[in-house]
Design a protein around this motif. Structure first.
Motif, PDB file in Angstrom:
ATOM      1  N   SER A  74     -34.057  23.491 -17.010  1.00 11.10           N
ATOM      2  CA  SER A  74     -35.565  23.948 -16.404  1.00 11.10           C
ATOM      3  C   SER A  74     -35.168  24.787 -15.078  1.00 11.10           C
ATOM      4  O   SER A  74     -34.341  25.308 -15.086  1.00 11.10           O
ATOM      5  CB  SER A  74     -35.928  22.495 -15.658  1.00 11.10           C
ATOM      6  OG  SER A  74     -35.157  21.977 -14.677  1.00 11.10           O
ATOM      7  N   ASP A  75     -36.382  25.057 -14.554  1.00  9.27           N
ATOM      8  CA  ASP A  75     -36.373  26.111 -13.311  1.00  9.27           C
ATOM      9  C   ASP A  75     -35.217  25.606 -12.240  1.00  9.27           C
ATOM     10  O   ASP A  75     -35.067  26.344 -11.353  1.00  9.27           O
ATOM     11  CB  ASP A  75     -37.830  26.400 -12.815  1.00  9.27           C
ATOM     12  CG  ASP A  75     -38.541  27.388 -13.989  1.00  9.27           C
ATOM     13  OD1 ASP A  75     -37.972  27.865 -14.715  1.00  9.27           O
ATOM     14  OD2 ASP A  75     -39.914  27.109 -13.762  1.00  9.27           O
ATOM     15  N   GLU A  76     -35.357  24.260 -12.067  1.00 11.98           N
ATOM     16  CA  GLU A  76     -34.707  23.540 -11.015  1.00 11.98           C
ATOM     17  C   GLU A  76     -33.290  23.327 -11.278  1.00 11.98           C
ATOM     18  O   GLU A  76     -32.253  23.235 -10.522  1.00 11.98           O
ATOM     19  CB  GLU A  76     -35.337  22.286 -10.478  1.00 11.98           C
ATOM     20  CG  GLU A  76     -36.646  22.374  -9.798  1.00 11.98           C
ATOM     21  CD  GLU A  76     -37.698  22.835 -10.796  1.00 11.98           C
ATOM     22  OE1 GLU A  76     -37.491  22.331 -12.114  1.00 11.98           O
ATOM     23  OE2 GLU A  76     -38.771  23.254 -10.649  1.00 11.98           O
TER      24      GLU A  76
END
Length: 259
Positions: A199-201
């Motif tokens: 994911s982006d995180e």
């Protein structure tokens, strides 16, 4: 000395005293702050050093296994092959039926040992962790485990390619293997669900859950769940590790490596 001068002297003395106390307090606070920063720096260096040691150990282990595998193949394997040829020659030359039967038994044992040795050598020298994607490695483990039909294991992911080095792939694969083996052995589960997402995180997030009998997390060390092994592997790469379990509620594992 007049009253005015006396009062002024007292005020100046008190002022200097207050300034001195303030200076001492500031100095002490700065000293504590520097000490804390120094200790934090030492702790960070120790953590980095520990991770480097663990990473080096993994690499040394991999190289050592490959060397052992090559030695088994090139040395012991060749000798067993030579012995196998000798037994085949004895079978051809021997004319006594009873002796022939015994030679055949010896030949079968040698050939089986040679096959086992070649299989072990291939396993030790096969650098599949470097050669394959992490998705393929985990799916291969899932497929092999499903062959035993002890419980059903499913694997899902939201990517096809993720650029990971040997250490990261090794950690993910070994933790997955550890969880699967312990669930099958101890939890009496019917299902194991594995997800690996990015994911982006987070660079990646591994989640594994079973529907087994679970255990008391406070007694994990005595339940043979391999919690320490999995946790130590996660710490190698600085990943967040979380394992939860309750009696009759199954066990769930979450490991996240943030970007």
């Amino acid at each position: 000395m007049g009253k005015t001068e006396l009062y002024l002297t007292i005020i100046l003395f008190n002022l200097f005293f207050v300034l001195f106390v303030v200076a001492v307090i500031i100095y002490i606070n700065k000293y504590k702050l520097r000490k804390k920063e120094y200790l934090n720096e030492i702790e960070i260096k120790n953590e980095v050093h520990q991770k480097e040691i663990l990473t080096t150990q993994l690499e040394i282990q991999r190289i050592t296994m490959q060397q052992i595998g090559r030695e088994l193949h090139d040395n012991i394997g060749q000798k067993l092959t030579l012995v196998s040829l000798y037994t085949q020659q004895l079978l051809h030359e021997n004319k006594v039926p009873q002796v022939t039967e015994r030679i055949e038994q010896v030949s079968q044992i040698i050939n089986q040992s040679l096959q086992d040795l070649r299989s072990l050598s291939k396993t030790l020298t096969d650098d599949k962790i470097n050669q394959k994607e992490i998705v393929a490695l985990i799916q291969e483990e899932v497929d092999n485990s499903n062959l035993f039909k002890r419980c059903h294991i499913s694997f899902k992911h939201n990517f096809e390619h993720l650029d990971l080095g040997f250490v990261h792939k090794n950690v993910l694969l070994r933790i997955t293997q550890e969880f699967i083996q312990n669930s099958i052995k101890h939890s009496r589960c019917e299902n194991i669900w594995i997800t690996l997402n990015t994911s982006d995180e987070s660079l990646w997030e591994l989640k594994i859950q079973d529907d087994g009998i679970g255990f008391d997390s406070s007694l994990a060390a005595s339940n043979g769940i391999g919690l320490t092994n999995m946790k130590n592997r996660a710490e190698i790469i600085g990943a967040d590790f979380s394992l939860n379990s309750k009696p009759n509620r199954g066990t769930s594992l979450s490991i996240i490596l943030k970007k």
